[in-house]
Design a protein around this motif. Structure first.
Motif, PDB file in Angstrom:
ATOM      1  N   ILE A  57       0.819  -1.126   0.019  1.00 31.55           N
ATOM      2  CA  ILE A  57       0.131  -0.299   0.346  1.00 31.55           C
ATOM      3  C   ILE A  57       0.745   1.234   0.064  1.00 31.55           C
ATOM      4  O   ILE A  57       2.106   1.216   0.530  1.00 31.55           O
ATOM      5  CB  ILE A  57      -0.865  -0.011   1.529  1.00 31.55           C
ATOM      6  CG1 ILE A  57      -1.659  -0.986   1.009  1.00 31.55           C
ATOM      7  CG2 ILE A  57      -2.124   1.578   1.205  1.00 31.55           C
ATOM      8  CD1 ILE A  57      -2.810  -0.932   2.658  1.00 31.55           C
ATOM      9  N   ASP A  58       0.406   1.734  -0.806  1.00 32.62           N
ATOM     10  CA  ASP A  58       1.651   3.145  -0.810  1.00 32.62           C
ATOM     11  C   ASP A  58       2.685   3.085  -1.133  1.00 32.62           C
ATOM     12  O   ASP A  58       3.560   3.861  -0.752  1.00 32.62           O
ATOM     13  CB  ASP A  58       1.452   4.652   0.425  1.00 32.62           C
ATOM     14  CG  ASP A  58      -0.041   4.928   0.473  1.00 32.62           C
ATOM     15  OD1 ASP A  58      -0.862   4.862   0.025  1.00 32.62           O
ATOM     16  OD2 ASP A  58      -0.809   5.212   1.400  1.00 32.62           O
TER      17      ASP A  58
ATOM     18  N   HIS B 273       4.390  -3.645   3.201  1.00 32.81           N
ATOM     19  CA  HIS B 273       4.105  -3.889   5.034  1.00 32.81           C
ATOM     20  C   HIS B 273       3.640  -5.176   6.073  1.00 32.81           C
ATOM     21  O   HIS B 273       2.791  -6.049   4.971  1.00 32.81           O
ATOM     22  CB  HIS B 273       2.358  -3.383   5.310  1.00 32.81           C
ATOM     23  CG  HIS B 273       1.918  -1.372   4.743  1.00 32.81           C
ATOM     24  ND1 HIS B 273       2.302  -0.304   5.218  1.00 32.81           N
ATOM     25  CD2 HIS B 273       1.836  -1.636   3.617  1.00 32.81           C
ATOM     26  CE1 HIS B 273       2.301   0.699   5.270  1.00 32.81           C
ATOM     27  NE2 HIS B 273       2.305   0.630   3.914  1.00 32.81           N
TER      28      HIS B 273
ATOM     29  N   ASP C 286       4.592   1.216  11.655  1.00 36.03           N
ATOM     30  CA  ASP C 286       3.184   2.260  10.325  1.00 36.03           C
ATOM     31  C   ASP C 286       1.968   1.901  11.155  1.00 36.03           C
ATOM     32  O   ASP C 286       1.592   1.482  11.907  1.00 36.03           O
ATOM     33  CB  ASP C 286       2.571   1.342   8.611  1.00 36.03           C
ATOM     34  CG  ASP C 286       2.138   2.039   8.565  1.00 36.03           C
ATOM     35  OD1 ASP C 286       0.866   1.034   8.365  1.00 36.03           O
ATOM     36  OD2 ASP C 286       2.982   1.989   7.615  1.00 36.03           O
TER      37      ASP C 286
ATOM     38  N   LEU D 193      -1.145   1.644  10.513  1.00 35.17           N
ATOM     39  CA  LEU D 193      -1.530   0.414  10.235  1.00 35.17           C
ATOM     40  C   LEU D 193      -1.649  -0.691  11.421  1.00 35.17           C
ATOM     41  O   LEU D 193      -2.515  -2.107  10.890  1.00 35.17           O
ATOM     42  CB  LEU D 193      -1.889   0.146   8.719  1.00 35.17           C
ATOM     43  CG  LEU D 193      -2.138   1.201   7.206  1.00 35.17           C
ATOM     44  CD1 LEU D 193      -1.716   0.664   6.585  1.00 35.17           C
ATOM     45  CD2 LEU D 193      -3.018   1.769   7.304  1.00 35.17           C
TER      46      LEU D 193
ATOM     47  N   ASN E   5      -4.252   0.288  -4.102  1.00 36.18           N
ATOM     48  CA  ASN E   5      -3.945   1.041  -3.306  1.00 36.18           C
ATOM     49  C   ASN E   5      -5.154   0.612  -2.382  1.00 36.18           C
ATOM     50  O   ASN E   5      -5.052   1.235  -1.476  1.00 36.18           O
ATOM     51  CB  ASN E   5      -3.192   2.508  -3.728  1.00 36.18           C
ATOM     52  CG  ASN E   5      -2.347   2.378  -2.528  1.00 36.18           C
ATOM     53  OD1 ASN E   5      -1.798   1.931  -1.980  1.00 36.18           O
ATOM     54  ND2 ASN E   5      -2.446   4.381  -1.967  1.00 36.18           N
TER      55      ASN E   5
ATOM     56  N   TYR F 155      -9.792  -0.895   3.661  1.00 39.68           N
ATOM     57  CA  TYR F 155      -9.610   0.222   4.119  1.00 39.68           C
ATOM     58  C   TYR F 155      -8.140   1.118   2.826  1.00 39.68           C
ATOM     59  O   TYR F 155      -7.909   0.323   2.281  1.00 39.68           O
ATOM     60  CB  TYR F 155      -8.437  -0.037   5.139  1.00 39.68           C
ATOM     61  CG  TYR F 155      -7.578   0.674   5.881  1.00 39.68           C
ATOM     62  CD1 TYR F 155      -7.921   1.126   7.170  1.00 39.68           C
ATOM     63  CD2 TYR F 155      -6.464   1.103   5.715  1.00 39.68           C
ATOM     64  CE1 TYR F 155      -7.238   1.936   7.517  1.00 39.68           C
ATOM     65  CE2 TYR F 155      -5.520   2.463   6.079  1.00 39.68           C
ATOM     66  CZ  TYR F 155      -5.669   2.941   7.421  1.00 39.68           C
ATOM     67  OH  TYR F 155      -5.081   3.172   8.186  1.00 39.68           O
ATOM     68  N   ASP F 156      -8.264   2.486   3.094  1.00 38.83           N
ATOM     69  CA  ASP F 156      -7.478   3.291   2.445  1.00 38.83           C
ATOM     70  C   ASP F 156      -6.917   4.209   2.597  1.00 38.83           C
ATOM     71  O   ASP F 156      -6.940   4.556   4.762  1.00 38.83           O
ATOM     72  CB  ASP F 156      -7.200   3.071   0.941  1.00 38.83           C
ATOM     73  CG  ASP F 156      -8.661   4.501   1.285  1.00 38.83           C
ATOM     74  OD1 ASP F 156      -9.231   5.440   1.986  1.00 38.83           O
ATOM     75  OD2 ASP F 156      -8.879   5.112  -0.147  1.00 38.83           O
ATOM     76  N   THR F 157      -5.684   4.566   2.972  1.00 47.41           N
ATOM     77  CA  THR F 157      -4.783   5.622   4.189  1.00 47.41           C
ATOM     78  C   THR F 157      -6.057   6.886   3.394  1.00 47.41           C
ATOM     79  O   THR F 157      -5.602   7.835   4.049  1.00 47.41           O
ATOM     80  CB  THR F 157      -3.024   5.363   3.458  1.00 47.41           C
ATOM     81  OG1 THR F 157      -3.377   6.075   1.864  1.00 47.41           O
ATOM     82  CG2 THR F 157      -2.332   4.738   3.681  1.00 47.41           C
ATOM     83  N   GLU F 158      -6.289   7.094   2.138  1.00 49.99           N
ATOM     84  CA  GLU F 158      -7.037   8.198   1.908  1.00 49.99           C
ATOM     85  C   GLU F 158      -8.069   8.709   3.197  1.00 49.99           C
ATOM     86  O   GLU F 158      -8.564   9.471   3.659  1.00 49.99           O
ATOM     87  CB  GLU F 158      -7.691   8.068   1.290  1.00 49.99           C
ATOM     88  CG  GLU F 158      -8.150  10.423   1.022  1.00 49.99           C
ATOM     89  CD  GLU F 158      -8.644   9.833  -0.753  1.00 49.99           C
ATOM     90  OE1 GLU F 158      -9.387  11.407  -1.165  1.00 49.99           O
ATOM     91  OE2 GLU F 158      -8.048   9.515  -1.839  1.00 49.99           O
TER      92      GLU F 158
ATOM     93  N   SER G 198      -8.439   6.033   6.274  1.00 46.91           N
ATOM     94  CA  SER G 198      -7.928   5.939   7.121  1.00 46.91           C
ATOM     95  C   SER G 198      -8.806   5.443   8.441  1.00 46.91           C
ATOM     96  O   SER G 198      -8.483   5.534   9.157  1.00 46.91           O
ATOM     97  CB  SER G 198      -7.735   7.561   7.714  1.00 46.91           C
ATOM     98  OG  SER G 198      -6.264   8.048   6.663  1.00 46.91           O
TER      99      SER G 198
END
Length: 306
Positions: free
Chosen positions: A150-151, A155, A176, A178, A196, A209-212, A214
């Motif tokens: 991811i990104d 991970h 991380d 996450l 992603n 789930y994505d980091t945008e 969160s």
């Protein structure tokens, strides 16, 4: 092409998703229309024992990255033949045209705190393994790890220390954000990454789930899709930009409480990213695609370009 690996006794079998050659159509709109898809067996020769985390796909090749004192086997999906690359490795994840492998072997023993990198273009291993020492020279154990990308970071869920991430561009490790959620939702093998976004199964439903965003959210819009059976295996895959889900359902015979066979169900889900950062799914079809003996188990589903 969608490939499905099943564990059976005494070995493993491969299937591919295809259209039924002959299909009877009906004008009865009250019944659910059949999808027309089935899982058909593929005549692939025997090979080394695969695991969920040992199977990765790059283009038209499926890599079986297996355990100690062995090799990397590459399945050419155009000819359905295997070839080997000499190696000694464990869990793996693809980033670009390179496979990052958590855990490696030297000439004497397993060193479970290193990454190895395999270039799928040159079919050559990077000569120097990458040590995992994020903080204060504290080593992390990759012996039974699972990993995702991811990104543009790898991970890795370690055996006991949560999640660490490796940034290949910067050549840097870190802990991380996450780590808690990743660890929880990667304990089973019901997950995959698409564009992603990490998709998994929780409470018998699909989550993402994505980091945008969160945070974890349920995948909305799956009208008509049943909840997955409690305790049954579920596998997710990227099928040309659509989410494909396969799950098992026990088949009970009349006048008997014993399970003799299992059904494999498959669903194809189109995904839409909306302005509010939500992702919605639309079930294009789901159907029973295969009946198998109860001893069979789903290993993994992969999509190869052929």
């Amino acid at each position: 092409c969608l490939y499905v690996c099943l564990r059976c006794f005494p070995g493993y079998r491969w299937f591919t998703l295809c259209r039924k050659p002959d299909q009877t159509l009906t004008n009865d709109t009250t019944k659910k229309k059949p999808s027309g898809y089935v899982l058909a067996p593929v005549p692939i020769p025997s090979f080394h024992k695969p695991h969920f985390s040992s199977l990765v796909v790059v283009g038209s090749d499926i890599y079986n990255i297996h355990g100690p004192s062995s090799n990397v086997s590459i399945l050419d999906c155009r000819s359905h033949t295997w070839r080997k690359v000499q190696s000694l490795i464990l869990d793996s994840r693809v980033l670009g045209q390179k496979i990052y492998v958590a855990g490696c072997y030297n000439d004497i023993h397993l060193d479970s705190s290193f990454f190895e990198v395999f270039d799928t273009k040159t079919k050559v291993w990077v000569s120097e393994p990458i040590p995992c020492i994020p903080y204060s020279e504290r080593e992390f154990n990759f012996l039974h790890s699972k990993s995702i990308c991811i990104d543009k970071k790898i991970h890795v869920v370690t055996d006991s220390e949560g999640v660490v991430a490796y940034n290949p561009k910067e050549g840097r490790w870190d802990l991380d954000g996450l780590r808690l959620d990743l660890d929880q939702h990667m304990r089973s093998d019901s997950y995959c990454v698409m564009e992603n976004v990490l998709y998994s199964v929780y409470n018998r439903m699909v989550i993402w789930y994505d980091t945008e965003a969160s945070r974890w959210r349920y995948l909305e819009g799956l009208a008509g899709l049943p909840t997955f059976p409690l305790g049954g295996s579920v596998r997710l895959g990227d099928y040309g930009g659509k989410l494909v889900v396969l799950w098992e359902e026990d088949l009970l015979y009349c006048l008997s409480s014993f399970v003799h066979k299992k059904k494999i169900w498959c669903a194809e889900i189109a995904l839409e990213r909306r302005k509010n950062c939500e992702i919605y799914g639309e079930v294009e079809w789901f159907d029973h695609v295969l009946t198998i003996p109860k001893e069979y188990d789903l290993v993994k589903v992969l999509a190869a370009t052929v």
